[in-house]
Structure formats: structure tokens, C-alpha cells
Design a protein around this motif. Structure first.
Motif, PDB file in Angstrom:
ATOM      1  N   VAL A   1      21.708  23.129  -8.391  1.00 27.87           N
ATOM      2  CA  VAL A   1      21.852  23.573  -7.002  1.00 27.87           C
ATOM      3  C   VAL A   1      20.496  23.946  -6.421  1.00 27.87           C
ATOM      4  O   VAL A   1      20.144  23.544  -5.300  1.00 27.87           O
ATOM      5  N   ASP A   2      19.705  24.694  -7.168  1.00 32.82           N
ATOM      6  CA  ASP A   2      18.390  25.091  -6.662  1.00 32.82           C
ATOM      7  C   ASP A   2      17.443  23.901  -6.531  1.00 32.82           C
ATOM      8  O   ASP A   2      16.637  23.826  -5.600  1.00 32.82           O
ATOM      9  N   ASP A   3      17.517  22.954  -7.462  1.00 34.92           N
ATOM     10  CA  ASP A   3      16.637  21.786  -7.397  1.00 34.92           C
ATOM     11  C   ASP A   3      16.898  20.949  -6.145  1.00 34.92           C
ATOM     12  O   ASP A   3      15.972  20.356  -5.573  1.00 34.92           O
ATOM     13  N   HIS A   4      18.143  20.875  -5.708  1.00 34.57           N
ATOM     14  CA  HIS A   4      18.506  20.065  -4.542  1.00 34.57           C
ATOM     15  C   HIS A   4      18.649  20.898  -3.275  1.00 34.57           C
ATOM     16  O   HIS A   4      18.718  20.330  -2.174  1.00 34.57           O
ATOM     17  N   GLY A   5      18.701  22.216  -3.421  1.00 41.13           N
ATOM     18  CA  GLY A   5      19.000  23.077  -2.292  1.00 41.13           C
ATOM     19  C   GLY A   5      20.502  23.116  -2.065  1.00 41.13           C
ATOM     20  O   GLY A   5      21.212  22.149  -2.362  1.00 41.13           O
ATOM     21  N   VAL A   6      20.992  24.223  -1.528  1.00 41.48           N
ATOM     22  CA  VAL A   6      22.438  24.369  -1.345  1.00 41.48           C
ATOM     23  C   VAL A   6      22.983  23.285  -0.421  1.00 41.48           C
ATOM     24  O   VAL A   6      24.011  22.652  -0.711  1.00 41.48           O
ATOM     25  N   ASP A   7      22.298  23.030   0.697  1.00 43.95           N
ATOM     26  CA  ASP A   7      22.766  22.003   1.636  1.00 43.95           C
ATOM     27  C   ASP A   7      22.707  20.616   1.006  1.00 43.95           C
ATOM     28  O   ASP A   7      23.631  19.804   1.175  1.00 43.95           O
ATOM     29  N   GLY A   8      21.636  20.343   0.270  1.00 46.45           N
ATOM     30  CA  GLY A   8      21.508  19.046  -0.386  1.00 46.45           C
ATOM     31  C   GLY A   8      22.569  18.841  -1.451  1.00 46.45           C
ATOM     32  O   GLY A   8      23.112  17.734  -1.598  1.00 46.45           O
TER      33      GLY A   8
END
Length: 443
Positions: A305-312
Motif C-alpha cells: 500500500v505504501d509503495d503504491h500510495g493509498v490512491d494508487g
């Protein structure tokens, strides 16, 4: 270092060579020359719900006499939603005597654990667990583990519906491999294609363990913010409307390694009740394909989740779903503990929540926990619900059986919550020494 130069984590190779979790476990169980199994099979055994352990207190003496470690095995029994029958409790109690160390351990994920099982009894114990309509598959390993659900003694009208959601999630995300039945239940292997063998997980399963919880506000006893995936029930005037979806929780970290850290889950939207299983599957698939398979300490969903960001991350999920999650609905948690003692249900039945010190069910000078719970199970028509705080709720006690339960509580001294401080009642404990390899003290 380029992606091409990175080396996969060792466990990825073990899974790749395992033939869908078979490995050489069956051969290792038949090897009478040792009380343990091979290193690779120890990793695969976790997917089947068991860990190899040893008595650390005896290591020095056994080494001095050139003996191998005093190996034994822990078995973790899945209980989706934490609800089991009195008959199942009786069977677990029997196996604790016949095969384990005379103790039942209640876990913080609403599961049973049996410790001290020797290798020659391992297959027999797992088979008898299945004969009691329980199982151990996926209680450990790089898959979805036991799905948690509020014990909810005070919202009985909703509990059955929420519990069913938990069971559906558990059933859908249980590994499909035939290895479990072949090894433990003497099933015959049926040749199948790779896609048929594991349609969700694939050959390499997940990068790390995956944990799901279902909660009904205002009670958060399952700690939705500390799970990889959680569903927060939204209840309206007409009953259950659906669930808010929370992702990326996890409290684990490695001391001294700043790249590892605890993380509180984010709510990414709302889903109708009939789409919960679909959403869960797609989130698992995103983690399967995007989770870190190179560094296991960075392999939990919270890092994805952090690697992609929450929105991503939400976009990755919605791409697989083919529809967008709805906006988050309002909710509020006001408590996360267990309500000890008696509570009433809308149908006229009652519940009693017992404080179980450290989740360890055994007879002590303080109380005869194990004998008392067994006596209740033998006369009860209701349910045994495990809580996320290592306690026990004896639920759905009829008016006719309530006096007998009260008598047994007094006879065996099971009202410990009335005599302890709040600090003591909120304490938790792992299995500790001498078996846990990470422990520093006795529980």
C-alpha cells in the motif's frame, strides 16, 4: 541494484519447488530416525497449520550427550469467526490430553493451539481435528489465515449474519491444493492443471501472511486497523447495508531496522455486502502480483500500500474489480475490550465472557479453567466463542441451563475478572518459553 539482479527470498524457492505445498512432508513424517523434519518442509508445514519447535530448556543437556533437540510440534486450529460448538471444545480438550501438553492455548486470532505434539502423533492429531469438523490448513503460512469476527455478545441479531460473511471469506480464500488431504487425510492425488490447483494463489502463493478481520461498530475487539484487510460493518435501519474496506494494517517491525515499521490501516471505500468476497479476492490478487517477493521483511500488504500510495493501491483493486468502490460510510468505534460476566441476547438467551489469563486453558491454583470449561461444554447447547483478546465467551445459554452454568462458574472459580485490576484483565501473552524461538521470558 536492478530488478533483474535481485535475488528472490529463500521461501519463494521453497514454494516453487513444493509441488503446491507437498514438498517431502509425507516422507519426513515416515522417517523414524529423527523427531524433526527437513528445513524446507518446516516452512511448508506452516501452510498446513503446524510449526516445528523444540524445548529450549533442554538444548544444552541434549547437546552435551550428542542428542538431537527435543523436537515437538505446535498445531493451530482454524476457527473462522471464532465460533465453535461445545462438542468441538470437548474434542480439542481430549486431544490436549492425548497428544499435547495438557493445555489449550487461545490465540489473539480466535484460534486454538496445541503444543508439545511429537512427530509420530502429528498426522493422527490433524486427522482427528478434521473429524471434529475443524481444520488446520492456512492457519499459518503465506496465505490468508484465520478470518476474525467480533464475538459480539450484545448484538446477537447481527452476529449470525456477520459470522457467515467471515466464513464465506475463509472458505473462498482457503488454498485449493489437494496436498492437505493427501498428507493428513490419506486422500488420493488427482492430477490437475496449475490453474485448477490454485486458481487464486497460483504456484507461489502470497509473498507473506495475510490477515482479515470483520468488525461491527462500536466494538473493535478484532482490531481492524492492525489487519491487512478489514471489513467494518455498516448497519442501518433495515439491517446490514455493507462494509467499509480498510487495508494495510500491521503492527510488526524488526528492531533496529527503520525500513520496517508498524502501520495503521486506511479505509479506501465502501462495498455492498454481496460483493465482500469479490473485493477480498481482488485485494489478495493485487498483493499476490505486487507484493515484495525479494525481501520478506518488506512483504506484508502494508508495504505494498505504501509503495503504491493509498490512491494508487485502490486503483489497482478497482481495475481488477471492474467497478469503483463507493465512498466510505460514517462509523465510530468506542471500545475494543471484552465485556466480562453476563450479557443478555434479544432472543432470551444469555452469554458469559470469561477472562482466561494469557489465553492458557489449564487448571491452576487460581482456577480450574480447563476442568470448568469442559464441564460447561458437556452440558451446554450453545456456542463457544473465542475473542481477539484470548478470552472465551460461552454464548447462547438458555434460561433453563443458566442456573447450572452459574453453579459451575462458582464450583471451578471461573469468575476471575471480578478479582483482577484493569491492567491484568488487558494483559496478553504469547506461548513464550520454552518453545517459542522469539520469546525472552515465561508466559
Amino acid at each position: 541494484m536492478s530488478a533483474a539482479d535481485r535475488k528472490l527470498a529463500a521461501n519463494e524457492g521453497i514454494k516453487d519447488r513444493s509441488d503446491y505445498l507437498r514438498g517431502t512432508i509425507a516422507e519426513g513424517l515416515s522417517d523414524l530416525s529423527t523427531g524433526g523434519i527437513s528445513a524446507d518442509d518446516q516452512q511448508l508445514l506452516k501452510f498446513h497449520g503446524s510449526y516445528q519447535q523444540d524445548d529450549r530448556d533442554s538444548r544444552s543437556a541434549r547437546r552435551k550427550h550428542k542428542l538431537e533437540k527435543a523436537f515437538s510440534f505446535m498445531i493451530r486450529i482454524r476457527v473462522p469467526g471464532g465460533v465453535s460448538t461445545p462438542e468441538q471444545w470437548i474434542e480439542v480438550d481430549r486431544m490436549a490430553t492425548e497428544y499435547a501438553n495438557d493445555t489449550i492455548k487461545l490465540t489473539t486470532r480466535q484460534a486454538y493451539q496445541l503444543h508439545g505434539i511429537i512427530k509420530s502423533n502429528l498426522k493422527r492429531t490433524i486427522r482427528e481435528i478434521n473429524e471434529a469438523a475443524l481444520d488446520t490448513i492456512a492457519a499459518c503460512g503465506d496465505v490468508n489465515r484465520n478470518v476474525m469476527c467480533n464475538a459480539n455478545p450484545d448484538v446477537s441479531a447481527l452476529h449470525a449474519e456477520i459470522l457467515q460473511v467471515s466464513k464465506e471469506l475463509s472458505d473462498h480464500l482457503t488454498p485449493a491444493t489437494g496436498a492437505y488431504h493427501e498428507i493428513w487425510l490419506d486422500g488420493e492425488r488427482v492430477e490437475s492443471s496449475m490453474q485448477q490447483e490454485e486458481p487464486i494463489y497460483g504456484k507461489h502463493y502470497l509473498p507473506r501472511k495475510f490477515k482479515i478481520a470483520v468488525a461491527v461498530p462500536p466494538n473493535n475487539d478484532v482490531d481492524v486497523y492492525a489487519n491487512d484487510l478489514s471489513f467494518i460493518a455498516i448497519v442501518g435501519n433495515n439491517g446490514l447495508e455493507g462494509f467499509n474496506v480498510a487495508v494495510g494494517g500491521g503492527m510488526g517491525m524488526t528492531h533496529g531496522q527503520e525500513e520496517t515499521y508498524p502501520r495503521v490501516a486506511d479505509v479506501i471505500g465502501f462495498v455492498a455486502a454481496d460483493r465482500v468476497v469479490d473485493v477480498a479476492e481482488k485485494i489478495v490478487l493485487v498483493q499476490r502480483d505486487h507484493g515484495d517477493r525479494y525481501e520478506r521483511k518488506h512483504a506484508r500488504l502494508k508495504y505494498t500500500v505504501d509503495d503504491h500510495g493509498v490512491d494508487g493501491f485502490r486503483e489497482l483493486v478497482e481495475q481488477r474489480l471492474g467497478y469503483r468502490l463507493e465512498d466510505e460510510r460514517p462509523y465510530e468505534f468506542t471500545e475494543n475490550g471484552d465485556r466480562y460476566g453476563w450479557s443478555e441476547n434479544e432472543d432470551g438467551t444469555a452469554n458469559y465472557t470469561f477472562y482466561v489469563p494469557g489465553g492458557r486453558v489449564c487448571d491452576t491454583d487460581e482456577a480450574r479453567w480447563r476442568s470448568g470449561f469442559l464441564a460447561i461444554a458437556r452440558m451446554l447447547d450453545g456456542e463457544f466463542r473465542l475473542t481477539g483478546n484470548q478470552n472465551l465467551v460461552v454464548a447462547r445459554i438458555s434460561k433453563e441451563q443458566r442456573p447450572a452454568v452459574k453453579q459451575l462458574i462458582n464450583e471451578y472459580g471461573l469468575d476471575a475478572h471480578e478479582h483482577h485490576t484493569g491492567l491484568r484483565l488487558h494483559s496478553l501473552a504469547c506461548v513464550a518459553l520454552p518453545t517459542c524461538g522469539l520469546a525472552l521470558a515465561e508466559a
